[in-house]
Motif scaffolding. Structure first.
Motif, PDB file in Angstrom:
ATOM      1  N   ALA A  79      56.235  71.147  46.750  1.00  0.00           N
ATOM      2  CA  ALA A  79      57.508  71.544  46.156  1.00  0.00           C
ATOM      3  C   ALA A  79      58.349  70.327  45.773  1.00  0.00           C
ATOM      4  O   ALA A  79      59.151  70.401  44.839  1.00  0.00           O
ATOM      5  CB  ALA A  79      58.277  72.437  47.117  1.00  0.00           C
ATOM      6  N   GLN A  80      58.164  69.222  46.459  1.00  0.00           N
ATOM      7  CA  GLN A  80      58.917  68.011  46.131  1.00  0.00           C
ATOM      8  C   GLN A  80      58.537  67.459  44.764  1.00  0.00           C
ATOM      9  O   GLN A  80      59.315  66.752  44.128  1.00  0.00           O
ATOM     10  CB  GLN A  80      58.678  66.938  47.188  1.00  0.00           C
ATOM     11  N   HIS A  81      57.336  67.777  44.285  1.00  0.00           N
ATOM     12  CA  HIS A  81      56.843  67.207  43.039  1.00  0.00           C
ATOM     13  C   HIS A  81      56.867  68.190  41.864  1.00  0.00           C
ATOM     14  O   HIS A  81      56.572  67.801  40.738  1.00  0.00           O
ATOM     15  CB  HIS A  81      55.402  66.722  43.223  1.00  0.00           C
ATOM     16  N   VAL A  82      57.194  69.440  42.103  1.00  0.00           N
ATOM     17  CA  VAL A  82      57.064  70.464  41.066  1.00  0.00           C
ATOM     18  C   VAL A  82      57.924  70.143  39.847  1.00  0.00           C
ATOM     19  O   VAL A  82      57.464  70.248  38.708  1.00  0.00           O
ATOM     20  CB  VAL A  82      57.408  71.863  41.633  1.00  0.00           C
ATOM     21  N   GLU A  83      59.165  69.745  40.063  1.00  0.00           N
ATOM     22  CA  GLU A  83      60.048  69.488  38.918  1.00  0.00           C
ATOM     23  C   GLU A  83      59.522  68.328  38.058  1.00  0.00           C
ATOM     24  O   GLU A  83      59.469  68.425  36.829  1.00  0.00           O
ATOM     25  CB  GLU A  83      61.462  69.185  39.403  1.00  0.00           C
ATOM     26  N   ARG A  84      59.090  67.263  38.717  1.00  0.00           N
ATOM     27  CA  ARG A  84      58.551  66.111  37.971  1.00  0.00           C
ATOM     28  C   ARG A  84      57.294  66.516  37.213  1.00  0.00           C
ATOM     29  O   ARG A  84      57.113  66.165  36.052  1.00  0.00           O
ATOM     30  CB  ARG A  84      58.242  64.963  38.942  1.00  0.00           C
ATOM     31  N   TRP A  85      56.388  67.287  37.857  1.00  0.00           N
ATOM     32  CA  TRP A  85      55.163  67.733  37.194  1.00  0.00           C
ATOM     33  C   TRP A  85      55.483  68.649  36.014  1.00  0.00           C
ATOM     34  O   TRP A  85      54.819  68.598  34.989  1.00  0.00           O
ATOM     35  CB  TRP A  85      54.261  68.450  38.178  1.00  0.00           C
ATOM     36  N   THR A  86      56.506  69.481  36.169  1.00  0.00           N
ATOM     37  CA  THR A  86      56.894  70.378  35.078  1.00  0.00           C
ATOM     38  C   THR A  86      57.333  69.565  33.860  1.00  0.00           C
ATOM     39  O   THR A  86      56.942  69.872  32.728  1.00  0.00           O
ATOM     40  CB  THR A  86      58.026  71.317  35.535  1.00  0.00           C
ATOM     41  N   TRP A  87      58.144  68.534  34.077  1.00  0.00           N
ATOM     42  CA  TRP A  87      58.582  67.700  32.959  1.00  0.00           C
ATOM     43  C   TRP A  87      57.404  66.979  32.311  1.00  0.00           C
ATOM     44  O   TRP A  87      57.338  66.858  31.083  1.00  0.00           O
ATOM     45  CB  TRP A  87      59.637  66.690  33.419  1.00  0.00           C
TER      46      TRP A  87
END
Length: 131
Positions: A79-87
């Motif tokens: 969950a810590q990486h989801v936003e970065r991966w989404t971008w």
């Protein structure tokens, strides 16, 4: 998974060895668990079997709790990486979307057409030369 699973329980009494072999094949085909029961008059064997089954339940519960804890920790880490991966995915999709609008010429090169504000024309030329 924490979901209730409906299971069927059945008891089969038999006398013949050949029937036992057939029953084992059927149970194996359906991944059914087989338990042999001791003579009910033998209280030590019955209590030993009950103790063994209780221990198996405790062990299974321990494994289940460890799996749930591990799954929770992995989800927290991801969950810590989801936003970065989404971008990253959105940027890559935008690049591929733009590349899909290019035309291939006879030399195998991709040719893209577009418009540029005239005051930025030199900046665009510099960027193309650097690439």
């Amino acid at each position: 998974s924490g979901k209730l699973v409906e299971k069927s329980v059945f008891i089969i009494f038999y006398k013949s060895e050949s029937i036992e072999v057939k029953l084992k094949k059927i149970c194996d085909a359906f991944s059914a668990h087989r338990y042999t029961l001791p003579d009910m008059d033998d209280t030590t064997a019955v209590s030993a079997m009950l103790t063994e089954n209780a221990q198996e339940l405790v062990d299974s519960r321990t494994v289940l709790l460890k799996n749930q804890d591990t799954r929770y920790r992995i989800c927290q880490m991801l969950a810590q990486h989801v936003e970065r991966w989404t971008w990253i995915v959105l940027k890559e999709k935008a690049v591929y979307h733009s590349l899909n609008m290019f035309k291939a010429d006879v030399s195998g090169m991709l040719r893209g057409e577009g418009w540029v504000v005239s005051e930025y024309l030199n900046d665009v030329k510099d960027a193309v030369e650097k690439a």
